[in-house]
Design a protein around this motif. Structure first.
Motif, PDB file in Angstrom:
ATOM      1  N   PRO A 203       0.779  -1.237   0.000  1.00  0.00           N
ATOM      2  CA  PRO A 203       0.000   0.000   0.000  1.00  0.00           C
ATOM      3  C   PRO A 203       0.815   1.294   0.000  1.00  0.00           C
ATOM      4  CG  PRO A 203      -1.085  -1.628   1.362  1.00  0.00           C
ATOM      5  CD  PRO A 203       0.225  -2.236   0.947  1.00  0.00           C
TER       6      PRO A 203
ATOM      7  N   SER B  31       0.330   4.489   6.602  1.00  0.00           N
ATOM      8  CA  SER B  31       1.355   4.476   5.556  1.00  0.00           C
ATOM      9  C   SER B  31       0.890   5.204   4.300  1.00  0.00           C
ATOM     10  CB  SER B  31       1.745   3.034   5.218  1.00  0.00           C
ATOM     11  OG  SER B  31       0.701   2.353   4.544  1.00  0.00           O
TER      12      SER B  31
ATOM     13  N   ILE C 146      -1.816   0.291   7.445  1.00  0.00           N
ATOM     14  CA  ILE C 146      -2.225   0.567   6.064  1.00  0.00           C
ATOM     15  C   ILE C 146      -2.624   2.030   5.882  1.00  0.00           C
ATOM     16  CG2 ILE C 146      -3.878   0.002   4.261  1.00  0.00           C
ATOM     17  CD1 ILE C 146      -4.010  -2.822   5.373  1.00  0.00           C
TER      18      ILE C 146
ATOM     19  N   VAL D 138      -9.675  -3.063   8.596  1.00  0.00           N
ATOM     20  CA  VAL D 138      -9.306  -1.663   8.419  1.00  0.00           C
ATOM     21  C   VAL D 138     -10.502  -0.760   8.701  1.00  0.00           C
ATOM     22  CG1 VAL D 138      -7.517  -2.165   6.704  1.00  0.00           C
ATOM     23  CG2 VAL D 138      -9.884  -1.771   5.966  1.00  0.00           C
TER      24      VAL D 138
ATOM     25  N   CYS E 217      -0.371  -9.733   6.554  1.00  0.00           N
ATOM     26  CA  CYS E 217      -1.004  -8.594   7.207  1.00  0.00           C
ATOM     27  C   CYS E 217      -2.499  -8.819   7.280  1.00  0.00           C
ATOM     28  CB  CYS E 217      -0.694  -7.320   6.419  1.00  0.00           C
ATOM     29  SG  CYS E 217      -1.472  -5.820   7.047  1.00  0.00           S
TER      30      CYS E 217
ATOM     31  N   THR F  37       3.140   2.950  12.046  1.00  0.00           N
ATOM     32  CA  THR F  37       2.106   1.999  12.434  1.00  0.00           C
ATOM     33  C   THR F  37       1.445   2.429  13.735  1.00  0.00           C
ATOM     34  OG1 THR F  37       3.679   0.626  13.660  1.00  0.00           O
ATOM     35  CG2 THR F  37       3.324   0.069  11.339  1.00  0.00           C
TER      36      THR F  37
ATOM     37  N   ARG G 174      -7.213  -8.603   1.536  1.00  0.00           N
ATOM     38  CA  ARG G 174      -5.935  -7.889   1.697  1.00  0.00           C
ATOM     39  C   ARG G 174      -5.035  -8.043   0.481  1.00  0.00           C
ATOM     40  NH1 ARG G 174      -2.293  -5.399   1.748  1.00  0.00           N
ATOM     41  NH2 ARG G 174      -0.885  -4.684   3.376  1.00  0.00           N
TER      42      ARG G 174
ATOM     43  N   ASP H  70      -3.728  -4.895  -2.378  1.00  0.00           N
ATOM     44  CA  ASP H  70      -2.406  -4.609  -2.936  1.00  0.00           C
ATOM     45  C   ASP H  70      -2.462  -4.545  -4.459  1.00  0.00           C
ATOM     46  OD1 ASP H  70      -1.523  -4.688  -0.342  1.00  0.00           O
ATOM     47  OD2 ASP H  70       0.105  -6.094  -0.712  1.00  0.00           O
TER      48      ASP H  70
ATOM     49  N   GLY I  37       5.789   3.830   5.357  1.00  0.00           N
ATOM     50  CA  GLY I  37       5.116   2.601   5.779  1.00  0.00           C
ATOM     51  C   GLY I  37       5.875   1.836   6.834  1.00  0.00           C
TER      52      GLY I  37
ATOM     53  N   ILE J  19     -10.520   3.475   4.396  1.00  0.00           N
ATOM     54  CA  ILE J  19      -9.743   2.831   3.342  1.00  0.00           C
ATOM     55  C   ILE J  19     -10.241   3.220   1.963  1.00  0.00           C
ATOM     56  CG2 ILE J  19     -11.160   0.730   3.325  1.00  0.00           C
ATOM     57  CD1 ILE J  19      -7.338   0.858   2.856  1.00  0.00           C
TER      58      ILE J  19
END
Length: 377
Positions: free
Chosen positions: A11, A293, A290, A45, A41, A282, A112, A116, A276, A49
């Motif tokens: 991400p 970052s 996510i 989220v 990961c 984090t 997830r 990406d 990130g 997002i």
């Protein structure tokens, strides 16, 4: 000569590549394997997002909607006799010390790996040159440029860029090559997946792992995710097996990875910068990164001019201005995980109920929405 050579297409790397390309820069992205693989990961989220994705992403990536969490100060125990019943009822009959919820969706569970790949496609659409199966083996920083060497299944190539962006995860090769400090701490995280569908709208959190926690996340038709993180050396694998045994489930696959906590004082050099997990951007209280970052990636694309290295300081200032207070408060929240069990239980029960907080922003604990939720109980 590229404006930016980006190492890593998760991400943060994909988001930066997209935004920098939209600013008119020439961007090259190297990803060492296949984009999105291997998974290391969680896909739980906040609903924010979708501010970072394309318009159709929600329909493609959403797996489940969550509106609350049950917190436990003890390990799960089997609550049904047969394996089918245990899989169906896992997490629903546990005695929880605290229940926190809203009468609306507060977070999403997403695909997830799909995220990406979706973000990488957006970077390509914006004009970035995204290359997978390119493993970066060497980075050299010069006065006026960087050189980046990558190996492929066929050969080895070396490219030049005005700057290099290290978006290559918690054990960043770019960070090491640039001589930047490591994160304050690396936790060991383990994930496992049960394919049994579960459309429940609560996650379960167990404050039983040393200095962190374990979790259970229903993923709709995609099944259930189980996870645990703790400092290395605390028998993480054994603790995870106990979690699995307590829920009485068989997992069809597991994976593990490092979770960086605590960004170093500096994440830039003359011609390089980190985004990130490489920069430990984090949440200390969950390990998630996510949203943080990609927020930092937006700041990097907005502030950094590859022809003017002093603008890297503007990036350092911008991302810390937005996220440092959240990270500091996150450290304070994490300390509660190590309080004695009676204090945890009393505190959770006293605070449980409807909430008005945002899962990515600890500062929302002091928001008008949270105050209203407390006063309405």
């Amino acid at each position: 000569m590229y404006d930016f050579v980006v190492v890593g297409c998760g991400p943060p790397g994909a988001r930066f590549a997209r935004r920098a390309s939209e600013e008119g820069h020439d961007v090259l992205v190297f990803e060492k394997g296949e984009i999105g693989d291997p998974l290391a990961c969680s896909g739980h989220v906040s609903t924010d997002i979708w501010d970072f994705t394309g318009p159709d992403a929600r329909n493609e990536l959403l797996q489940n909607e969550i509106r609350g969490a049950r917190f436990h100060v003890d390990e799960p125990q089997r609550t049904a006799n047969s394996a089918d019943e245990r899989a169906r009822e896992a997490g629903r009959q546990l005695d929880h010390a605290g229940l926190f919820y809203r009468d609306e969706t507060i977070s999403n569970v997403i695909d997830r790996v799909g995220l990406d790949r979706h973000l990488a496609d957006l970077a390509r659409d914006a004009g970035a040159d995204v290359r997978d199966h390119h493993t970066v083996t060497e980075i050299e920083e010069h006065e006026d440029r960087v050189t980046v060497t990558a190996s492929t299944p066929e050969d080895t190539i070396t490219v030049e860029g005005k700057m290099v962006a290290g978006c290559d995860g918690p054990r960043s090769r770019v960070r090491d090559a640039l001589g930047l400090d490591d994160p304050d701490e690396l936790l060991h995280g383990v994930l496992g997946f049960d394919p049994t569908p579960d459309h429940a709208d609560y996650v379960d959190v167990h404050l039983t792992a040393p200095r962190f926690f374990a979790w259970r996340i229903p993923r709709g038709d995609a099944g259930v995710e189980y996870g645990l993180a703790a400092p290395p050396g605390d028998n993480v694998r054994e603790l995870f097996e106990r979690l699995q045994t307590g829920y009485g489930v068989d997992l069809d696959r597991t994976c593990s990875g490092a979770i960086p906590i605590g960004p170093p004082e500096r994440i830039t050099t003359r011609r390089g910068f980190l985004i990130g997990d490489a920069a430990a951007q984090t949440k200390p209280f969950t390990g998630g990164g996510i949203l943080y970052s990609m927020t930092a990636a937006d700041h990097a694309a907005r502030t950094i001019d590859p022809d003017w290295p002093p603008t890297l300081q503007a990036y350092e200032h911008a991302w810390r201005e937005e996220l440092s207070r959240e990270i500091q408060l996150g450290h304070l929240l994490r300390r509660a995980y190590s309080l004695p069990e009676p204090i945890q239980r009393t505190g959770l029960r006293a605070l449980s109920g409807e909430i008005g907080v945002h899962m990515d922003r600890p500062t929302s604990l002091f928001s008008r929405e949270q105050l209203g939720a407390l006063l309405s109980r």
